[in-house]
Write an enzyme that holds these catalytic residues in place. Sequence first.
Site, PDB file in Angstrom:
ATOM      1  N   LYS A  33       0.841  -1.196   0.000  1.00  0.00           N
ATOM      2  CA  LYS A  33       0.000   0.000   0.000  1.00  0.00           C
ATOM      3  C   LYS A  33       0.879   1.250   0.000  1.00  0.00           C
ATOM      4  O   LYS A  33       2.080   1.183   0.256  1.00  0.00           O
ATOM      5  CB  LYS A  33      -0.912  -0.001   1.231  1.00  0.00           C
ATOM      6  CG  LYS A  33      -0.174   0.031   2.556  1.00  0.00           C
ATOM      7  CD  LYS A  33      -1.128   0.013   3.743  1.00  0.00           C
ATOM      8  CE  LYS A  33      -0.345   0.043   5.059  1.00  0.00           C
ATOM      9  NZ  LYS A  33      -1.231   0.132   6.232  1.00  0.00           N
ATOM     10  N   ARG A 130     -10.612   0.152  15.286  1.00  0.00           N
ATOM     11  CA  ARG A 130     -10.777   0.777  13.968  1.00  0.00           C
ATOM     12  C   ARG A 130     -11.798  -0.084  13.223  1.00  0.00           C
ATOM     13  O   ARG A 130     -12.858  -0.386  13.737  1.00  0.00           O
ATOM     14  CB  ARG A 130      -9.432   0.845  13.231  1.00  0.00           C
ATOM     15  CG  ARG A 130      -8.352   1.636  13.955  1.00  0.00           C
ATOM     16  CD  ARG A 130      -7.148   1.914  13.077  1.00  0.00           C
ATOM     17  NE  ARG A 130      -6.597   0.703  12.451  1.00  0.00           N
ATOM     18  CZ  ARG A 130      -5.457   0.672  11.771  1.00  0.00           C
ATOM     19  NH1 ARG A 130      -4.730   1.765  11.628  1.00  0.00           N
ATOM     20  NH2 ARG A 130      -5.010  -0.458  11.237  1.00  0.00           N
ATOM     21  N   TYR A 257      14.927  30.946   4.729  1.00  0.00           N
ATOM     22  CA  TYR A 257      13.770  31.714   5.197  1.00  0.00           C
ATOM     23  C   TYR A 257      13.928  32.127   6.661  1.00  0.00           C
ATOM     24  O   TYR A 257      14.299  31.325   7.512  1.00  0.00           O
ATOM     25  CB  TYR A 257      12.490  30.895   5.041  1.00  0.00           C
ATOM     26  CG  TYR A 257      11.984  30.806   3.622  1.00  0.00           C
ATOM     27  CD1 TYR A 257      11.588  31.949   2.937  1.00  0.00           C
ATOM     28  CD2 TYR A 257      11.888  29.577   2.979  1.00  0.00           C
ATOM     29  CE1 TYR A 257      11.105  31.867   1.630  1.00  0.00           C
ATOM     30  CE2 TYR A 257      11.413  29.487   1.677  1.00  0.00           C
ATOM     31  CZ  TYR A 257      11.027  30.643   1.010  1.00  0.00           C
ATOM     32  OH  TYR A 257      10.558  30.561  -0.286  1.00  0.00           O
ATOM     33  N   MET A 305      10.703  24.147   0.205  1.00  0.00           N
ATOM     34  CA  MET A 305       9.907  23.178  -0.540  1.00  0.00           C
ATOM     35  C   MET A 305      10.754  22.355  -1.497  1.00  0.00           C
ATOM     36  O   MET A 305      10.531  21.150  -1.672  1.00  0.00           O
ATOM     37  CB  MET A 305       8.800  23.898  -1.320  1.00  0.00           C
ATOM     38  CG  MET A 305       7.855  22.955  -2.044  1.00  0.00           C
ATOM     39  SD  MET A 305       6.594  23.813  -3.001  1.00  0.00           S
ATOM     40  CE  MET A 305       5.632  24.572  -1.705  1.00  0.00           C
TER      41      MET A 305
END
Length: 364
Positions: A33, A130, A257, A305
């Site tokens: 997955k 769950r 930054y 980023m």
Amino acid sequence: MSEITAYVDAAAIRSNIEYLQKVSQTNLMAVVKANAYGHGLAGVVSICTKAGIDWFGVATIDEAQKVKATAPEARVLAWLYQLDEEMIQCAIDSGIHLAIFNEQQVEFLSYLQTEQQITVHLHIDTGMSRGGLSPSEAVQTAQTISQNPKFNLEGVFTHLVSSEASNDEVVMGQLATFREIQTQIKKLGIEVPNFHLANSGGALNYDVSDFSFVRAGIALYGIDPSDKPNSNLKPAMKVSAPIIQLKQVDKGIGVGYNHTSKTEQDTTLALVPVGYADAIPRTASGKLTVWVNGEKRRTFGTISMDQFIIEAAAQDEIGDEVIIFGDPSLGHPTVCDLASAAGTISYEVLVRIGSRVQRKYLNL
């Protein structure tokens, strides 16, 4: 071509399969997955298939379809889906196994107009709170499914709460509950080919040899679920990118930054084109170390980023490889080191590796 590469070592995955089968004394379902925990679903399925694995586990039907596209003969279990007739019919047509985790699903699938048998695995909630039927519902639901010719009851399973630690009281209780359910189902003469409950921690830390297979996720990729070192597992992924700029800056210059870091002396800074859109959580800013030319290097400033800055050494050149994480036996920082710096777990780092990171498979 991307500047960032994730190298996935097929030999490491094969070694992990062999070890997990040895330590658990049973067969293995490869959990692929979330794009095979960031390693690339199609590539990992191909590696596992060639290694003799024919069981795969995924969360969604869409993921199951992708497994089938690579390995049409594979047995694939999807354990999360909504009651959408078109989507479920597509899964049935593809021979995908579906988890049953509530009574509404039994009712919905019973009335579905399909000529094919629906292969299902009954999911029992033994402690996660769950998805899953309660233990009190389990045996009756198994009997209901087994008596309906529309269904093929292929398996019964549960999921362990805290198996990364051995002799955990909750896990021991889950094992006892599940084994009791297994006994009751068998006493009723209900034929179920597969009972399974162990995730990676279960395979590594508990006696689960009496079950059909373990569902190996994180350990398949060489990471212990505790995020602690385990010399028996081989990390399958190395993520790296080149230095693309070297810049001389004076003492006291702010970097990145908000100038969260300043140089303590005249310094050479190296720019690396990897950021939080790719593989490095922003929360690792100021704490991350990477590997360059045989040495660990600290990062400067806030991770952006698309890029971050490291302190360069005299021998560094543009194009030199910067290893974000890799093989600890070679001195590289590990994905667990990165996760610790970011205040998270290795699972999250791996599954968040972005689409700009190209995967290259080694030792196929």
